[in-house]
Scaffold this active site. Structure first.
Site, PDB file in Angstrom:
ATOM      1  N   HIS A   1     -37.719  -1.068 -12.326  1.00 58.52           N
ATOM      2  CA  HIS A   1     -38.753  -1.843 -13.223  1.00 58.52           C
ATOM      3  C   HIS A   1     -40.164  -1.209 -12.879  1.00 58.52           C
ATOM      4  O   HIS A   1     -40.290  -1.054 -11.638  1.00 58.52           O
ATOM      5  CB  HIS A   1     -38.665  -3.293 -13.238  1.00 58.52           C
ATOM      6  CG  HIS A   1     -37.722  -3.830 -13.430  1.00 58.52           C
ATOM      7  ND1 HIS A   1     -36.726  -4.113 -14.590  1.00 58.52           N
ATOM      8  CD2 HIS A   1     -36.971  -4.667 -12.789  1.00 58.52           C
ATOM      9  CE1 HIS A   1     -35.811  -4.939 -14.569  1.00 58.52           C
ATOM     10  NE2 HIS A   1     -35.934  -5.152 -13.364  1.00 58.52           N
TER      11      HIS A   1
ATOM     12  N   SER B   1     -21.884  -5.702  -7.690  1.00 57.44           N
ATOM     13  CA  SER B   1     -23.154  -5.051  -7.245  1.00 57.44           C
ATOM     14  C   SER B   1     -24.076  -4.812  -8.253  1.00 57.44           C
ATOM     15  O   SER B   1     -23.535  -4.564  -9.409  1.00 57.44           O
ATOM     16  CB  SER B   1     -22.570  -3.923  -6.172  1.00 57.44           C
ATOM     17  OG  SER B   1     -21.926  -4.202  -5.239  1.00 57.44           O
TER      18      SER B   1
ATOM     19  N   CYS C   1     -22.188  -5.496  -2.515  1.00 58.60           N
ATOM     20  CA  CYS C   1     -20.924  -6.203  -1.488  1.00 58.60           C
ATOM     21  C   CYS C   1     -20.353  -5.182  -0.946  1.00 58.60           C
ATOM     22  O   CYS C   1     -19.792  -4.101  -1.717  1.00 58.60           O
ATOM     23  CB  CYS C   1     -20.231  -7.430  -2.306  1.00 58.60           C
ATOM     24  SG  CYS C   1     -21.332  -8.964  -2.910  1.00 58.60           S
TER      25      CYS C   1
END
Length: 275
Positions: free
Chosen positions: A123, A118, A146
């Site tokens: 950003h 994972s 996951c």
């Protein structure tokens, strides 16, 4: 299919479903001069520098119960920052039944889950209009997991971590996992809308649009603030300092900018072009 502690499907091996939440937010400001624009971008760059963003992502990992393997962070010149967490399986306990409920997550309290392969990234993108009139700050966060829990449980915390005029939210479940008989499961929890993971008090603040493709396990929600107070969009002064006619002109520019972002298209004469 909704799984509860009483009706849990026994899987063949690890839960291989990948669940990804993309949280995209915008903060908009009117910057009349180059000096105002530079001051606003400097403020945003400090407010959301990589250290602050790292603390936000750390709280997200606590909420979803991840174990941090590696952190990369970078402050860019002249503006912007990025942070990436590579995370893996956290301490494994009995999965709380509320992890499958369509309800807002904590602010934050640890929810310990099984996760693997994972990552969490953020950003930032400060930008401005060429004529100096509008400055817009955007942050993109992706939480990809996951395992058992949906990253939507971190959405409530993310919303409260940013000063947000507009939000674009995407959630998708990819891949499949198998039960012990080999039957494929393409989703392991019920979901009708991302809105169900947003607190009622927050939903009351926004106009919201859903676009969902249920058969593909793709969910999309857009949110725009309902109340508009010009004082919240002026940097370093209030509207009582504006000259005659300025208040109306600036309000029109700001609301047009917000509509263009919300509807995803440029406007004509200040109104939404739906052609």
């Amino acid at each position: 299919m909704k799984l509860t502690s009483e009706q849990r499907v026994t899987l063949h091996g690890f839960n291989n479903l990948t669940k990804t939440l993309s949280f995209n937010m915008y903060d908009i400001c009117y910057t009349k001069t180059k000096e105002e624009r530079e001051a606003y971008l400097e403020y945003i760059d400090e407010q959301y520098n990589s250290d602050r963003l790292k603390r936000i992502l750390q709280a997200v990992t606590d909420i979803i119960g991840a174990h941090v393997l590696n952190i990369a962070q970078q402050d860019y010149v002249p503006q912007g920052a990025s942070v990436t967490f590579l995370v893996s399986e956290g301490p494994i306990v009995e999965v709380p039944t509320e992890s499958y409920d369509e309800s807002p997550g904590p602010l934050p309290e640890s929810v310990v889950m099984q996760l693997d392969k994972s990552h969490i990234t953020v950003h930032t993108y400060p930008e401005y209009h060429p004529d100096e009139g509008i400055s817009t700050f955007r942050a993109d966060i992706d939480v990809s997991t996951c395992g058992e829990i949906s990253p939507l449980k971190a959405l409530n915390y993310l919303i409260h971590s940013f000063d947000t005029d507009i939000m674009t939210l995407d959630y998708r479940v990819r891949g499949f996992t198998r039960d012990i008989n080999g039957h494929k499961l393409f989703i392991d929890h019920d979901i009708t809308s991302i809105q169900n993971y947003i607190p009622d008090k927050v939903k009351e603040m926004y106009d919201m649009i859903d676009v969902n493709v249920y058969q593909e396990n793709i969910f999309h929600t857009k949110c725009k603030l309902r109340q508009f107070d010009l004082n919240n969009y002026l940097f370093g002064y209030t509207k009582d300092k504006l000259g005659p006619g300025e208040e109306k002109k600036i309000t029109e520019r700001l609301t047009t900018e917000m509509d263009e972002i919300f509807y995803g298209k440029n406007t004509s004469r200040g109104s939404i072009n739906t052609d």
